[in-house]
Every structure is written in structure tokens, then in C-alpha cells.
Design a protein around this motif. Structure first.
Motif, PDB file in Angstrom:
ATOM      1  N   ARG A  35       1.164  -1.336   0.067  1.00 40.77           N
ATOM      2  CA  ARG A  35       0.192   0.020   0.215  1.00 40.77           C
ATOM      3  C   ARG A  35       0.937   1.111  -0.233  1.00 40.77           C
ATOM      4  O   ARG A  35       1.805   1.752   0.866  1.00 40.77           O
ATOM      5  N   PRO A  36       0.648   2.585  -0.795  1.00 35.23           N
ATOM      6  CA  PRO A  36       1.445   3.550  -1.024  1.00 35.23           C
ATOM      7  C   PRO A  36       1.292   3.916  -0.266  1.00 35.23           C
ATOM      8  O   PRO A  36       0.124   4.377   0.799  1.00 35.23           O
ATOM      9  N   ASN A  37       2.352   5.185   0.729  1.00 34.73           N
ATOM     10  CA  ASN A  37       1.388   5.915   2.199  1.00 34.73           C
ATOM     11  C   ASN A  37       0.974   6.798   1.799  1.00 34.73           C
ATOM     12  O   ASN A  37      -0.292   6.725   2.052  1.00 34.73           O
ATOM     13  N   TRP A  38       0.436   7.418   0.429  1.00 33.50           N
ATOM     14  CA  TRP A  38      -1.342   8.038   0.771  1.00 33.50           C
ATOM     15  C   TRP A  38      -2.679   7.308   0.772  1.00 33.50           C
ATOM     16  O   TRP A  38      -3.816   7.737   1.039  1.00 33.50           O
ATOM     17  N   ALA A  39      -2.090   5.782   0.416  1.00 30.79           N
ATOM     18  CA  ALA A  39      -3.391   5.458   0.877  1.00 30.79           C
ATOM     19  C   ALA A  39      -3.866   5.492   1.965  1.00 30.79           C
ATOM     20  O   ALA A  39      -3.158   4.529   2.668  1.00 30.79           O
ATOM     21  N   ASN A  40      -5.303   5.519   1.958  1.00 33.42           N
ATOM     22  CA  ASN A  40      -5.774   4.735   3.259  1.00 33.42           C
ATOM     23  C   ASN A  40      -6.861   3.990   2.944  1.00 33.42           C
ATOM     24  O   ASN A  40      -7.824   3.330   4.189  1.00 33.42           O
ATOM     25  N   GLY A  41      -6.950   3.028   2.075  1.00 31.09           N
ATOM     26  CA  GLY A  41      -8.029   2.356   1.811  1.00 31.09           C
ATOM     27  C   GLY A  41      -8.384   1.191   0.341  1.00 31.09           C
ATOM     28  O   GLY A  41      -6.908   1.376   0.024  1.00 31.09           O
ATOM     29  N   VAL A  42      -9.040   0.251   0.059  1.00 30.87           N
ATOM     30  CA  VAL A  42      -8.408  -0.916  -1.084  1.00 30.87           C
ATOM     31  C   VAL A  42      -9.296  -1.404  -1.195  1.00 30.87           C
ATOM     32  O   VAL A  42     -10.635  -1.608  -0.782  1.00 30.87           O
ATOM     33  N   GLN A  43      -9.836  -1.646  -2.891  1.00 39.49           N
ATOM     34  CA  GLN A  43     -10.557  -2.168  -3.329  1.00 39.49           C
ATOM     35  C   GLN A  43     -11.014  -3.115  -4.034  1.00 39.49           C
ATOM     36  O   GLN A  43      -9.202  -3.815  -4.157  1.00 39.49           O
ATOM     37  N   LEU A  44     -11.347  -4.616  -4.156  1.00 37.91           N
ATOM     38  CA  LEU A  44     -10.814  -5.421  -4.641  1.00 37.91           C
ATOM     39  C   LEU A  44     -12.263  -6.234  -5.731  1.00 37.91           C
ATOM     40  O   LEU A  44     -12.899  -6.095  -5.213  1.00 37.91           O
ATOM     41  N   LYS A  45     -12.044  -6.180  -7.106  1.00 37.55           N
ATOM     42  CA  LYS A  45     -13.665  -7.128  -7.549  1.00 37.55           C
ATOM     43  C   LYS A  45     -12.665  -7.792  -8.624  1.00 37.55           C
ATOM     44  O   LYS A  45     -11.423  -8.003  -9.157  1.00 37.55           O
ATOM     45  N   HIS A  46     -13.859  -7.855  -9.241  1.00 40.30           N
ATOM     46  CA  HIS A  46     -13.891  -9.051 -10.264  1.00 40.30           C
ATOM     47  C   HIS A  46     -14.372  -8.483 -11.050  1.00 40.30           C
ATOM     48  O   HIS A  46     -14.361  -7.304 -11.435  1.00 40.30           O
ATOM     49  N   GLU A  47     -12.895  -8.597 -12.414  1.00 39.31           N
ATOM     50  CA  GLU A  47     -12.664  -8.263 -13.369  1.00 39.31           C
ATOM     51  C   GLU A  47     -14.030  -7.835 -14.011  1.00 39.31           C
ATOM     52  O   GLU A  47     -14.570  -8.650 -14.499  1.00 39.31           O
ATOM     53  N   GLY A  48     -13.788  -6.203 -14.820  1.00 39.87           N
ATOM     54  CA  GLY A  48     -14.823  -5.675 -15.091  1.00 39.87           C
ATOM     55  C   GLY A  48     -16.796  -5.867 -14.230  1.00 39.87           C
ATOM     56  O   GLY A  48     -17.164  -5.337 -15.538  1.00 39.87           O
ATOM     57  N   GLN A  49     -16.205  -5.726 -12.923  1.00 37.05           N
ATOM     58  CA  GLN A  49     -17.454  -5.574 -12.709  1.00 37.05           C
ATOM     59  C   GLN A  49     -17.504  -4.425 -11.389  1.00 37.05           C
ATOM     60  O   GLN A  49     -16.181  -4.384 -11.019  1.00 37.05           O
ATOM     61  N   ALA A  50     -18.236  -4.128 -10.866  1.00 39.81           N
ATOM     62  CA  ALA A  50     -17.577  -2.882  -9.431  1.00 39.81           C
ATOM     63  C   ALA A  50     -18.233  -3.427  -8.661  1.00 39.81           C
ATOM     64  O   ALA A  50     -17.723  -1.976  -7.722  1.00 39.81           O
ATOM     65  N   GLU A  51     -18.533  -3.949  -7.650  1.00 42.97           N
ATOM     66  CA  GLU A  51     -18.978  -4.285  -6.388  1.00 42.97           C
ATOM     67  C   GLU A  51     -17.779  -4.529  -6.019  1.00 42.97           C
ATOM     68  O   GLU A  51     -16.320  -5.683  -6.842  1.00 42.97           O
ATOM     69  N   ASP A  52     -17.045  -3.836  -5.062  1.00 42.13           N
ATOM     70  CA  ASP A  52     -15.602  -3.553  -3.795  1.00 42.13           C
ATOM     71  C   ASP A  52     -16.268  -5.505  -2.640  1.00 42.13           C
ATOM     72  O   ASP A  52     -17.276  -5.320  -2.511  1.00 42.13           O
ATOM     73  N   LEU A  53     -15.242  -6.062  -3.081  1.00 45.60           N
ATOM     74  CA  LEU A  53     -15.381  -6.983  -2.790  1.00 45.60           C
ATOM     75  C   LEU A  53     -15.078  -7.244  -1.326  1.00 45.60           C
ATOM     76  O   LEU A  53     -15.475  -7.954  -0.608  1.00 45.60           O
ATOM     77  N   VAL A  54     -14.492  -6.633  -0.885  1.00 46.33           N
ATOM     78  CA  VAL A  54     -13.702  -6.139   0.306  1.00 46.33           C
ATOM     79  C   VAL A  54     -14.726  -4.946   1.154  1.00 46.33           C
ATOM     80  O   VAL A  54     -15.066  -5.800   1.919  1.00 46.33           O
ATOM     81  N   GLU A  55     -15.369  -4.498   0.861  1.00 43.37           N
ATOM     82  CA  GLU A  55     -16.810  -3.675   1.766  1.00 43.37           C
ATOM     83  C   GLU A  55     -18.240  -4.766   1.539  1.00 43.37           C
ATOM     84  O   GLU A  55     -18.224  -4.811   2.780  1.00 43.37           O
ATOM     85  N   SER A  56     -18.108  -5.693   0.565  1.00 48.60           N
ATOM     86  CA  SER A  56     -18.870  -6.992   0.159  1.00 48.60           C
ATOM     87  C   SER A  56     -19.410  -7.430   1.061  1.00 48.60           C
ATOM     88  O   SER A  56     -20.415  -8.433   1.541  1.00 48.60           O
ATOM     89  N   PHE A  57     -18.412  -8.272   1.115  1.00 47.41           N
ATOM     90  CA  PHE A  57     -17.793  -9.521   2.034  1.00 47.41           C
ATOM     91  C   PHE A  57     -16.631 -10.249   2.824  1.00 47.41           C
ATOM     92  O   PHE A  57     -15.899 -10.826   3.053  1.00 47.41           O
ATOM     93  N   GLU A  58     -16.599  -8.662   3.733  1.00 49.28           N
ATOM     94  CA  GLU A  58     -16.244  -8.097   4.677  1.00 49.28           C
ATOM     95  C   GLU A  58     -16.223  -9.442   5.658  1.00 49.28           C
ATOM     96  O   GLU A  58     -17.191 -10.392   7.351  1.00 49.28           O
ATOM     97  N   GLY A  59     -14.863  -9.953   6.223  1.00 47.93           N
ATOM     98  CA  GLY A  59     -15.178 -11.418   6.972  1.00 47.93           C
ATOM     99  C   GLY A  59     -15.708 -12.425   6.779  1.00 47.93           C
ATOM    100  O   GLY A  59     -16.183 -13.994   7.113  1.00 47.93           O
ATOM    101  N   ARG A  60     -16.027 -12.469   5.303  1.00 48.26           N
ATOM    102  CA  ARG A  60     -16.615 -14.116   4.609  1.00 48.26           C
ATOM    103  C   ARG A  60     -15.092 -14.491   4.227  1.00 48.26           C
ATOM    104  O   ARG A  60     -14.519 -14.359   3.778  1.00 48.26           O
ATOM    105  N   THR A  61     -15.991 -15.473   3.382  1.00 49.80           N
ATOM    106  CA  THR A  61     -14.857 -16.577   2.659  1.00 49.80           C
ATOM    107  C   THR A  61     -14.972 -16.103   1.388  1.00 49.80           C
ATOM    108  O   THR A  61     -16.097 -15.499   0.344  1.00 49.80           O
ATOM    109  N   LEU A  62     -13.996 -16.496   0.820  1.00 44.57           N
ATOM    110  CA  LEU A  62     -13.548 -16.216  -1.073  1.00 44.57           C
ATOM    111  C   LEU A  62     -14.831 -17.320  -1.592  1.00 44.57           C
ATOM    112  O   LEU A  62     -15.066 -16.319  -2.721  1.00 44.57           O
ATOM    113  N   GLN A  63     -14.736 -18.043  -1.132  1.00 46.18           N
ATOM    114  CA  GLN A  63     -16.175 -19.420  -1.827  1.00 46.18           C
ATOM    115  C   GLN A  63     -17.654 -18.328  -1.038  1.00 46.18           C
ATOM    116  O   GLN A  63     -17.899 -17.458  -2.554  1.00 46.18           O
ATOM    117  N   GLU A  64     -17.718 -17.540  -0.247  1.00 47.81           N
ATOM    118  CA  GLU A  64     -18.946 -17.405  -0.288  1.00 47.81           C
ATOM    119  C   GLU A  64     -18.705 -15.772  -1.431  1.00 47.81           C
ATOM    120  O   GLU A  64     -20.254 -15.003  -1.339  1.00 47.81           O
TER     121      GLU A  64
END
Length: 119
Positions: A35-64
Motif C-alpha cells: 500500500r502506498p503511503n497516501w492510500a487509506n483504503g483498498v478495493q478488490l473486484k472481479h475483473e470487469g465488475q463494479a462490486e467491491d468485494l472487500v466492502e461487500s464480503f467483509e469477514g466472509r470466505t472467498l467461496q462466499e
């Protein structure tokens, strides 16, 4: 299982188990793309999709989260900014919250602007 995570520094094949948490995948990717010094957040998305998996699946498994062997994901760092910082950035020609990505200059300093209502 292996998943591919694309970042600004390149693509990385990450070895994970379907029962690991989304946060575990982010941690493993951060080991390769810190993480660069300026950043305070991270997003993880399926390629080509808009849903942020970090936010939507916090505390959940990869399968979920629908992440399976061979998945292609995109991880991006970002900086959340305050209302005051948004005002300052707009004055410098940067449009935060526009829905469009932009490069943040490293030398931008956010300072209070006196005389503006609400500050």
C-alpha cells in the motif's frame, strides 16, 4: 487454488484456499503490491465488475464472495478524503467523487481555507 490479481504494479498469481477470508487474499496481495503511503483504503473486484468485494464480503470466505480457482481480480488502493479536502482538490482542478479514477499528485497539501462558510 490460484487466483490472478491485477494491480498497477503488475499481475500476481496468489495461492489461496476457498475457505480463506477475502481479507486474507488482500493481505497476501499486499505482500507483493504494498500500500502506498497516501492510500487509506483498498478495493478488490472481479475483473470487469463494479462490486467491491472487500466492502461487500467483509469477514466472509472467498467461496462466499464467488472467488474460485482461476478467478481474475483487480485490486486498487484509494484515499478517502474529507469534505474540506474535496473542496481544496476541486480548487486545484481535481474532481474527487466524480466516479472517474485520477492520479493523486504526491505534493498536494490540504490546508484549511479561511473565510469559506462551513470550514
Amino acid at each position: 487454488m490460484k487466483v490472478t490479481v491485477k494491480c498497477t504494479s503488475g499481475s500476481y498469481e496468489i495461492e489461496v484456499d476457498k475457505d480463506e477470508l477475502v481479507s486474507d487474499l488482500v493481505r497476501k496481495t499486499r505482500e507483493r503490491h504494498p500500500r502506498p503511503n497516501w492510500a487509506n483504503g483498498v478495493q478488490l473486484k472481479h475483473e470487469g465488475q463494479a462490486e467491491d468485494l472487500v466492502e461487500s464480503f467483509e469477514g466472509r470466505t472467498l467461496q462466499e464472495a464467488g472467488i474460485f480457482d482461476g478467478a481474475h481480480l483487480r485490486m486498487e488502493y484509494y484515499k478517502q478524503v474529507s469534505t474540506e479536502e474535496v473542496r481544496h482538490l476541486r480548487m486545484t482542478g481535481i474532481q474527487p467523487n466524480s466516479g472517474k479514477a485520477f492520479l493523486m499528485p504526491k505534493d498536494v497539501q490540504v490546508t484549511p481555507i479561511l473565510g469559506i462558510a462551513g470550514l
